[in-house]
Scaffold this active site. Sequence first.
Site, PDB file in Angstrom:
ATOM      1  N   CYS A 134       0.836  -1.206   0.000  1.00 23.01           N
ATOM      2  CA  CYS A 134       0.000   0.000   0.000  1.00 23.01           C
ATOM      3  C   CYS A 134       0.867   1.252   0.000  1.00 23.01           C
ATOM      4  CB  CYS A 134      -0.921  -0.036   1.225  1.00 23.01           C
ATOM      5  SG  CYS A 134      -1.966   1.433   1.374  1.00 23.01           S
ATOM      6  N   CYS A 137      -0.433   4.164   2.076  1.00 21.12           N
ATOM      7  CA  CYS A 137      -0.212   3.989   3.517  1.00 21.12           C
ATOM      8  C   CYS A 137       1.254   4.206   3.890  1.00 21.12           C
ATOM      9  CB  CYS A 137      -0.588   2.574   3.955  1.00 21.12           C
ATOM     10  SG  CYS A 137      -2.147   1.984   3.304  1.00 21.12           S
ATOM     11  N   ASP A 138       2.161   3.694   3.102  1.00 18.99           N
ATOM     12  CA  ASP A 138       3.550   3.585   3.547  1.00 18.99           C
ATOM     13  C   ASP A 138       4.556   4.420   2.762  1.00 18.99           C
ATOM     14  OD1 ASP A 138       2.728   1.817   5.503  1.00 18.99           O
ATOM     15  OD2 ASP A 138       2.941   0.073   4.206  1.00 18.99           O
TER      16      ASP A 138
HETATM   17  C1  LIG Z   1       0.443  -3.990   4.537  1.00 18.74           C
HETATM   18  C2  LIG Z   1      -0.728  -3.061   4.665  1.00 18.74           C
HETATM   19  C3  LIG Z   1      -0.535  -1.826   5.261  1.00 18.74           C
HETATM   20  C4  LIG Z   1      -1.603  -0.948   5.386  1.00 18.74           C
HETATM   21  N1  LIG Z   1      -1.401   0.245   6.011  1.00 18.74           N
HETATM   22  C5  LIG Z   1      -2.430   1.108   6.155  1.00 18.74           C
HETATM   23  C6  LIG Z   1      -2.240   2.366   6.812  1.00 18.74           C
HETATM   24  O1  LIG Z   1      -1.135   2.704   7.229  1.00 18.74           O
HETATM   25  N2  LIG Z   1      -3.325   3.164   6.911  1.00 18.74           N
HETATM   26  C7  LIG Z   1      -4.564   2.828   6.433  1.00 18.74           C
HETATM   27  O2  LIG Z   1      -5.517   3.590   6.597  1.00 18.74           O
HETATM   28  N3  LIG Z   1      -4.764   1.637   5.813  1.00 18.74           N
HETATM   29  C8  LIG Z   1      -3.732   0.785   5.657  1.00 18.74           C
HETATM   30  N4  LIG Z   1      -3.924  -0.402   5.010  1.00 18.74           N
HETATM   31  C9  LIG Z   1      -5.255  -0.703   4.480  1.00 18.74           C
HETATM   32  C10 LIG Z   1      -6.171  -1.155   5.617  1.00 18.74           C
HETATM   33  O3  LIG Z   1      -5.528  -2.202   6.312  1.00 18.74           O
HETATM   34  C11 LIG Z   1      -7.507  -1.622   5.079  1.00 18.74           C
HETATM   35  O4  LIG Z   1      -8.105  -0.598   4.310  1.00 18.74           O
HETATM   36  C12 LIG Z   1      -8.450  -1.991   6.235  1.00 18.74           C
HETATM   37  O5  LIG Z   1      -7.851  -2.987   7.030  1.00 18.74           O
HETATM   38  C13 LIG Z   1      -9.792  -2.488   5.716  1.00 18.74           C
HETATM   39  O6  LIG Z   1     -10.549  -2.886   6.797  1.00 18.74           O
HETATM   40  P1  LIG Z   1     -11.770  -3.921   6.636  1.00 18.74           P
HETATM   41  O7  LIG Z   1     -12.367  -4.032   7.981  1.00 18.74           O
HETATM   42  O8  LIG Z   1     -12.624  -3.507   5.510  1.00 18.74           O
HETATM   43  O9  LIG Z   1     -11.128  -5.288   6.185  1.00 18.74           O
HETATM   44  P2  LIG Z   1      -9.892  -6.164   6.668  1.00 18.74           P
HETATM   45  O10 LIG Z   1      -8.921  -5.383   7.488  1.00 18.74           O
HETATM   46  O11 LIG Z   1      -9.416  -6.822   5.417  1.00 18.74           O
HETATM   47  O12 LIG Z   1     -10.565  -7.252   7.631  1.00 18.74           O
HETATM   48  C14 LIG Z   1     -11.337  -8.285   7.126  1.00 18.74           C
HETATM   49  C15 LIG Z   1     -11.795  -9.148   8.262  1.00 18.74           C
HETATM   50  O13 LIG Z   1     -12.718 -10.123   7.739  1.00 18.74           O
HETATM   51  C16 LIG Z   1     -12.436 -11.375   8.315  1.00 18.74           C
HETATM   52  N5  LIG Z   1     -12.976 -12.416   7.431  1.00 18.74           N
HETATM   53  C17 LIG Z   1     -12.607 -12.759   6.170  1.00 18.74           C
HETATM   54  N6  LIG Z   1     -13.353 -13.790   5.721  1.00 18.74           N
HETATM   55  C18 LIG Z   1     -14.246 -14.081   6.705  1.00 18.74           C
HETATM   56  C19 LIG Z   1     -15.292 -15.045   6.860  1.00 18.74           C
HETATM   57  N7  LIG Z   1     -15.586 -15.950   5.903  1.00 18.74           N
HETATM   58  N8  LIG Z   1     -15.992 -15.058   8.023  1.00 18.74           N
HETATM   59  C20 LIG Z   1     -15.731 -14.156   9.004  1.00 18.74           C
HETATM   60  N9  LIG Z   1     -14.745 -13.227   8.914  1.00 18.74           N
HETATM   61  C21 LIG Z   1     -14.015 -13.209   7.775  1.00 18.74           C
HETATM   62  C22 LIG Z   1     -10.924 -11.398   8.507  1.00 18.74           C
HETATM   63  O14 LIG Z   1     -10.541 -12.336   9.492  1.00 18.74           O
HETATM   64  C23 LIG Z   1     -10.698  -9.946   8.954  1.00 18.74           C
HETATM   65  O15 LIG Z   1     -10.857  -9.861  10.349  1.00 18.74           O
HETATM   66  C24 LIG Z   1      -2.881  -1.309   4.880  1.00 18.74           C
HETATM   67  C25 LIG Z   1      -3.066  -2.552   4.270  1.00 18.74           C
HETATM   68  C26 LIG Z   1      -2.007  -3.421   4.173  1.00 18.74           C
HETATM   69  C27 LIG Z   1      -2.218  -4.772   3.533  1.00 18.74           C
END
Ligand SMILES: Cc1cc2nc3c(=O)[nH]c(=O)nc-3n(C[C@H](O)[C@H](O)[C@H](O)COP(=O)(O)OP(=O)(O)OC[C@H]3O[C@@H](n4cnc5c(N)ncnc54)[C@H](O)[C@@H]3O)c2cc1C
Length: 338
Positions: A134, A137-138
Site C-alpha cells: 500500500c 499507507c507507507d
Molecule cells: C500492509 C498493509 C498496510 C496498510 N497500512 C495502512 C495504513 O497505514 N493506513 C490505512 O488507513 N490503511 C492501511 N492499510 C489498508 C487497511 O488495512 C484496510 O483498508 C483496512 O484494514 C480495511 O478494513 P476492513 O475491515 O474492511 O477489512 P480487513 O482489514 O481486510 O478485515 C477483514 C476481516 O474479515 C475477516 N474475514 C474474512 N473472511 C471471513 C469469513 N468468511 N468469516 C468471518 N470473517 C471473515 C478477517 O478475518 C478480517 O478480520 C494497509 C493494508 C495493508 C495490507
Amino acid sequence: MPIRKKVTILGSGAAGLTAAIYAARANLEPLVIQGLQTGGQLTITTDVENFPGFPNGIQGPELMEQMIAQAERFGTQYIYDNAESIDLSKRPFTIKTSSEEILTDVLIICTGASAKLLGLEAESKLMGHGVSACATCDGFFFKEKKVFVVGGGDTALEEAMFLTRFATSVTVIHRREAFRASAIMVERAKRNTKVEYLLNSVLEDITDVSKGEVTGVKVRNIKTNEVQELPADGVFIAIGHQPNTDLFKGHLPLDENGYIKVTNGVHTNIKGVFAAGDVMDSVYRQAVTAAGTGCQAALEAQWLLEKEEAEGEMGKPEEAKAGAGAVREPAKADSLRS
Ligand SMILES: Cc1cc2nc3c(=O)[nH]c(=O)nc-3n(C[C@H](O)[C@H](O)[C@H](O)COP(=O)(O)OP(=O)(O)OC[C@H]3O[C@@H](n4cnc5c(N)ncnc54)[C@H](O)[C@@H]3O)c2cc1C
C-alpha cells in the site's frame, strides 16, 4: 440450539469493529464473527501514521487490539472462526461457522480484501519492514529511499508515480514488455522521469530477512534468465487485491472484480444485509474509510431495526426483500448524537 442475534458482523478489521462499537453502544449486543485474521489487514503492518487521533502514529496490531477492546467494553461478543455458509433467502438470516449456527435480523458484511502477494518467503517476513502492499499507507516512510514496485496494471503505475514524491528512485518491475495499465496511465508514467522500468523481469527474492529489513532485490530477466542483484530500501507489491467474497457468490450481486455491490453507501440489494469496508470499496481501501462505512452500516442497521420495531415487524420471519433503500428518517440522525 442456534444463537439468536439482532446484529451479526462478519469480520474484525476496522470496518467490522467500528460497526460493532456503534451497534454495541446502541444496545444491539452485536456478535462479531472474527474470521481467522483477528484485527484484519492492519495486523500485518507496523507503523500506521494516518489514522486520526495518533499524532505519533500507532502500530497496526495495537490499533486493532484497542478497537477490539473498545467494542467489547460495550457488550460485543466474539466468535473466533470463519463464517462457512450463509442463507440470505429469508429473515432472520442464517450464518454457519464450523461449530455454531447463528440466526440474525441484520447482517453486516466486513470481510475485507487481501492484497495479492507473490508468495516469496521474504515478502511475508519483511511485510511492514520495507515490504508493503500500500503506497498510500507507507510511501511517506520512504523519503530519499530507493524503492521497487512490482506490477504492470493501473495501480502499479499510479503507486510508482505517487512514490516519486518521496523516494529518490522508483523502479517498476514488470514481467511483460507491455503494460496492462490503461494507455493514459502508461503515458503519464512515462512522462515522469523519476520512474524507471525493468521489463520482462520478475522479482525472485528480497534481501535481507536475517537483518529484518530490505537491503536489496534479486530480479530475473525472463528472456535472458540473467539475475541481477540491486540495492533497495523498499518493495511495493502492486499486483492487485482480492475481495473476500467467495462466501457471497450466488447470494449477493458482486461487481466484475468480485466486490459486493452497494447502493446508498452500504446497502446491498437485500433488506437487512449491509456491506462495509474493503469488501465493497475497491477505490479508497484505507482503515479510516473502512471505519467510516462500518459506522454507516451500524447506524443503518439500528434505524432499520427501530423502524421495524415501531411497525411491529420485529422477529416476524419474512422472505428477504430485494431493493432495500435507506430507511433513515432525518429527525432520527439528530437524536443519535450524544
Ligand atoms: C500492509 C498493509 C498496510 C496498510 N497500512 C495502512 C495504513 O497505514 N493506513 C490505512 O488507513 N490503511 C492501511 N492499510 C489498508 C487497511 O488495512 C484496510 O483498508 C483496512 O484494514 C480495511 O478494513 P476492513 O475491515 O474492511 O477489512 P480487513 O482489514 O481486510 O478485515 C477483514 C476481516 O474479515 C475477516 N474475514 C474474512 N473472511 C471471513 C469469513 N468468511 N468469516 C468471518 N470473517 C471473515 C478477517 O478475518 C478480517 O478480520 C494497509 C493494508 C495493508 C495490507
